[in-house]
Design a protein around this motif. Structure first.
Motif, PDB file in Angstrom:
ATOM      1  N   SER A   1      67.423 -25.739  40.137  1.00  0.00           N
ATOM      2  CA  SER A   1      66.845 -24.644  40.920  1.00  0.00           C
ATOM      3  C   SER A   1      67.530 -23.321  40.583  1.00  0.00           C
ATOM      4  O   SER A   1      68.677 -23.274  40.129  1.00  0.00           O
ATOM      5  CB  SER A   1      67.029 -24.933  42.412  1.00  0.00           C
ATOM      6  OG  SER A   1      68.416 -24.909  42.748  1.00  0.00           O
ATOM      7  N   GLY A   2      66.805 -22.256  40.827  1.00  0.00           N
ATOM      8  CA  GLY A   2      67.385 -20.929  40.664  1.00  0.00           C
ATOM      9  C   GLY A   2      68.581 -20.734  41.579  1.00  0.00           C
ATOM     10  O   GLY A   2      69.562 -20.081  41.213  1.00  0.00           O
ATOM     11  N   THR A   3      68.528 -21.356  42.735  1.00  0.00           N
ATOM     12  CA  THR A   3      69.644 -21.285  43.687  1.00  0.00           C
ATOM     13  C   THR A   3      70.889 -21.945  43.108  1.00  0.00           C
ATOM     14  O   THR A   3      72.000 -21.417  43.215  1.00  0.00           O
ATOM     15  CB  THR A   3      69.260 -21.975  45.001  1.00  0.00           C
ATOM     16  OG1 THR A   3      68.110 -21.334  45.554  1.00  0.00           O
ATOM     17  CG2 THR A   3      70.403 -21.932  46.010  1.00  0.00           C
TER      18      THR A   3
ATOM     19  N   LYS B   1      58.210 -29.469  42.493  1.00  0.00           N
ATOM     20  CA  LYS B   1      58.910 -28.332  41.895  1.00  0.00           C
ATOM     21  C   LYS B   1      58.881 -28.426  40.377  1.00  0.00           C
ATOM     22  O   LYS B   1      59.164 -29.472  39.815  1.00  0.00           O
ATOM     23  CB  LYS B   1      60.343 -28.284  42.414  1.00  0.00           C
ATOM     24  CG  LYS B   1      61.137 -27.078  41.891  1.00  0.00           C
ATOM     25  CD  LYS B   1      62.450 -26.930  42.618  1.00  0.00           C
ATOM     26  CE  LYS B   1      63.300 -25.802  42.058  1.00  0.00           C
ATOM     27  NZ  LYS B   1      62.608 -24.485  42.127  1.00  0.00           N
TER      28      LYS B   1
ATOM     29  N   HIS C   1      64.940 -31.198  45.917  1.00  0.00           N
ATOM     30  CA  HIS C   1      63.675 -30.525  46.191  1.00  0.00           C
ATOM     31  C   HIS C   1      62.525 -31.521  46.217  1.00  0.00           C
ATOM     32  O   HIS C   1      62.642 -32.651  45.720  1.00  0.00           O
ATOM     33  CB  HIS C   1      63.379 -29.448  45.133  1.00  0.00           C
ATOM     34  CG  HIS C   1      64.192 -28.211  45.309  1.00  0.00           C
ATOM     35  ND1 HIS C   1      65.470 -28.074  44.806  1.00  0.00           N
ATOM     36  CD2 HIS C   1      63.934 -27.058  45.971  1.00  0.00           C
ATOM     37  CE1 HIS C   1      65.949 -26.890  45.132  1.00  0.00           C
ATOM     38  NE2 HIS C   1      65.038 -26.250  45.837  1.00  0.00           N
ATOM     39  N   HIS C   2      61.399 -31.034  46.740  1.00  0.00           N
ATOM     40  CA  HIS C   2      60.143 -31.802  46.727  1.00  0.00           C
ATOM     41  C   HIS C   2      59.761 -32.129  45.280  1.00  0.00           C
ATOM     42  O   HIS C   2      60.175 -31.458  44.318  1.00  0.00           O
ATOM     43  CB  HIS C   2      59.043 -30.955  47.388  1.00  0.00           C
ATOM     44  CG  HIS C   2      58.961 -29.571  46.809  1.00  0.00           C
ATOM     45  ND1 HIS C   2      58.149 -29.240  45.743  1.00  0.00           N
ATOM     46  CD2 HIS C   2      59.633 -28.440  47.126  1.00  0.00           C
ATOM     47  CE1 HIS C   2      58.329 -27.972  45.446  1.00  0.00           C
ATOM     48  NE2 HIS C   2      59.220 -27.465  46.256  1.00  0.00           N
TER      49      HIS C   2
ATOM     50  N   TYR D   1      62.473 -19.054  55.090  1.00  0.00           N
ATOM     51  CA  TYR D   1      62.633 -17.972  54.113  1.00  0.00           C
ATOM     52  C   TYR D   1      62.138 -16.624  54.646  1.00  0.00           C
ATOM     53  O   TYR D   1      62.449 -15.571  54.087  1.00  0.00           O
ATOM     54  CB  TYR D   1      61.856 -18.299  52.829  1.00  0.00           C
ATOM     55  CG  TYR D   1      62.343 -19.536  52.120  1.00  0.00           C
ATOM     56  CD1 TYR D   1      61.732 -20.763  52.328  1.00  0.00           C
ATOM     57  CD2 TYR D   1      63.433 -19.483  51.256  1.00  0.00           C
ATOM     58  CE1 TYR D   1      62.182 -21.907  51.685  1.00  0.00           C
ATOM     59  CE2 TYR D   1      63.889 -20.623  50.614  1.00  0.00           C
ATOM     60  CZ  TYR D   1      63.261 -21.818  50.843  1.00  0.00           C
ATOM     61  OH  TYR D   1      63.721 -22.952  50.208  1.00  0.00           O
TER      62      TYR D   1
ATOM     63  N   VAL E   1      62.358 -30.357  51.256  1.00  0.00           N
ATOM     64  CA  VAL E   1      61.823 -29.023  50.990  1.00  0.00           C
ATOM     65  C   VAL E   1      62.797 -28.377  49.999  1.00  0.00           C
ATOM     66  O   VAL E   1      62.474 -28.187  48.827  1.00  0.00           O
ATOM     67  CB  VAL E   1      61.687 -28.190  52.273  1.00  0.00           C
ATOM     68  CG1 VAL E   1      61.273 -26.752  51.941  1.00  0.00           C
ATOM     69  CG2 VAL E   1      60.663 -28.836  53.212  1.00  0.00           C
TER      70      VAL E   1
ATOM     71  N   PRO F   1      67.047 -15.523  44.292  1.00  0.00           N
ATOM     72  CA  PRO F   1      66.799 -16.939  44.029  1.00  0.00           C
ATOM     73  C   PRO F   1      66.579 -17.740  45.308  1.00  0.00           C
ATOM     74  O   PRO F   1      65.950 -18.790  45.286  1.00  0.00           O
ATOM     75  CB  PRO F   1      68.055 -17.397  43.289  1.00  0.00           C
ATOM     76  CG  PRO F   1      68.642 -16.144  42.719  1.00  0.00           C
ATOM     77  CD  PRO F   1      68.293 -15.060  43.697  1.00  0.00           C
ATOM     78  N   ASN F   2      67.168 -17.200  46.414  1.00  0.00           N
ATOM     79  CA  ASN F   2      66.953 -17.844  47.706  1.00  0.00           C
ATOM     80  C   ASN F   2      66.968 -16.786  48.804  1.00  0.00           C
ATOM     81  O   ASN F   2      67.880 -15.980  48.876  1.00  0.00           O
ATOM     82  CB  ASN F   2      68.040 -18.897  47.968  1.00  0.00           C
ATOM     83  CG  ASN F   2      67.575 -19.943  48.948  1.00  0.00           C
ATOM     84  OD1 ASN F   2      67.274 -19.614  50.098  1.00  0.00           O
ATOM     85  ND2 ASN F   2      67.498 -21.184  48.503  1.00  0.00           N
TER      86      ASN F   2
HETATM   87  O1  LIG Z   1      60.788 -24.398  44.327  1.00  0.00           O
HETATM   88  C1  LIG Z   1      61.270 -24.370  45.495  1.00  0.00           C
HETATM   89  O2  LIG Z   1      60.802 -24.984  46.492  1.00  0.00           O
HETATM   90  C2  LIG Z   1      62.476 -23.526  45.692  1.00  0.00           C
HETATM   91  N1  LIG Z   1      62.875 -22.791  44.683  1.00  0.00           N
HETATM   92  C3  LIG Z   1      63.949 -21.848  44.730  1.00  0.00           C
HETATM   93  C4  LIG Z   1      64.980 -22.207  43.683  1.00  0.00           C
HETATM   94  O3  LIG Z   1      64.549 -22.675  42.582  1.00  0.00           O
HETATM   95  O4  LIG Z   1      66.171 -21.977  43.952  1.00  0.00           O
HETATM   96  C5  LIG Z   1      64.518 -21.664  46.119  1.00  0.00           C
HETATM   97  C6  LIG Z   1      64.527 -22.899  46.952  1.00  0.00           C
HETATM   98  O5  LIG Z   1      65.478 -23.791  46.419  1.00  0.00           O
HETATM   99  C7  LIG Z   1      63.171 -23.539  47.003  1.00  0.00           C
END
Ligand SMILES: O=C(O)C1=N[C@H](C(=O)O)C[C@H](O)C1
Ligand code: NAI
Length: 242
Positions: A141-143, A136, A132-133, A217, A191, A103-104
């Motif tokens: 987030s997956g994180t 997205k 996040h930006h 990353y 970001v 996820p990260n």
């Molecule tokens: O979409 C993103 O930019 C990211 N997505 C991932 C998530 O959903 O965790 C990892 C990071 O947060 C950036």
């Protein structure tokens, strides 16, 4: 190692393409995006690895196509479920190719997740705020989901003592994962950042990680690629190779 990048025209994909092109031990086998034939690109270019940063809704078809085309998968695309992982384990047995999903991919972010997991043993209250930006597509987030999963391995239920009775605006307490509240901020300028706030009587602690450039990353993606390229296994989370 010959690397094909799937989602090559995207924010992450472009960064991975540039990283691969400038790394001495990597060769860019193919830059793949929407409308391209992933299987054909992998086979025709003898790709060893497919690094995937596409869309959650195509995550499974991408992994299947990669493995059955003879390449290993390094996947950053989010949205995988426990059921997905069980299915992928079967594909790995059939193909003998490995799959690394994270996820990260930032080591510092994964450390934050581990710190939050450790702290969760000692704090009854916890909330996660991810930033996040504005582009997205998925939330949270997956994180954030992975962090909540890790914390929940240490405590069955969080925030039992909160007194949420009157919702002046529905949804204001955010998402919920076993009591952990999750909040997603979308704003130009970010970001990817995440705060984990843990609290208990007379105190709270904030654990935070910020990514300000997508180059952050790349070291983790390289670590994952070097690990999985010759292994027929599923790895879910960069923490397993730190
Ligand atoms: O979409 C993103 O930019 C990211 N997505 C991932 C998530 O959903 O965790 C990892 C990071 O947060 C950036
Ligand atoms: N695990 C990690 O460390 C990180 C994960 N991500 C995740 O990666 C994914 C992509 O993120 P971004 O690059 O910001 O998105 P993006 O929208 O900028 O890029 C996605 C790219 O995939 C392409 N695409 C869409 N469907 C496709 C398909 N079927 N086949 C091939 N290409 C396809 C799009 O055309 C686009 O170029 C998201 O799920 C995001 O959450 C993002 C950053 C870090």
């Amino acid at each position: 190692m010959r690397v094909a990048v799937n989602g090559a025209k995207g924010k992450m994909g472009q960064t991975v393409v540039e990283f691969v092109q400038n790394h001495s031990s990597l060769e860019l086998a193919a830059a793949i995006d929407l409308g391209d034939d992933l299987a054909a690109e992998v086979k025709n270019n003898s790709a060893d690895i497919v690094v995937d940063f596409t869309r959650p809704e195509v995550r499974m078809e991408t992994v299947k196509s990669t493995l059955f085309s003879g390449a290993s998968a390094v996947v950053g695309t989010t949205g995988f479920t426990p059921e997905d992982l069980d299915t992928i384990k079967g594909w790995i047995k059939e193909t003998g190719k490995g799959c690394f999903i994270a996820p990260n991919f930032i080591v510092g972010n994964v450390l934050m997740q581990q710190f939050a997991k450790q702290a969760a043993r000692y704090y009854e209250y916890a909330e996660i705020i991810e930033y996040h930006h504005q582009q997205k597509v998925d939330f949270p987030s997956g994180t954030a989901v992975k962090t909540a999963e890790l914390m929940s391995e240490e405590r069955e239920k969080f925030n039992i003592g909160t007194n949420d009775q009157v919702a002046n605006i529905e949804g204001s307490r955010g998402g919920d994962y076993k009591g952990i509240k999750l909040h997603a901020v979308r704003m130009p300028g970010f970001v990817a950042s995440q705060e984990v706030i843990l609290g208990d009587s007379g105190q709270y602690m904030t654990i935070r990680h910020d990514s300000i450039e997508r180059t952050s990353y790349m070291p983790g993606i390289l670590m994952a690629s070097e690990y999985i390229h010759d292994k027929a296994e599923l790895v879910y989370g960069l923490e397993h190779i730190l």
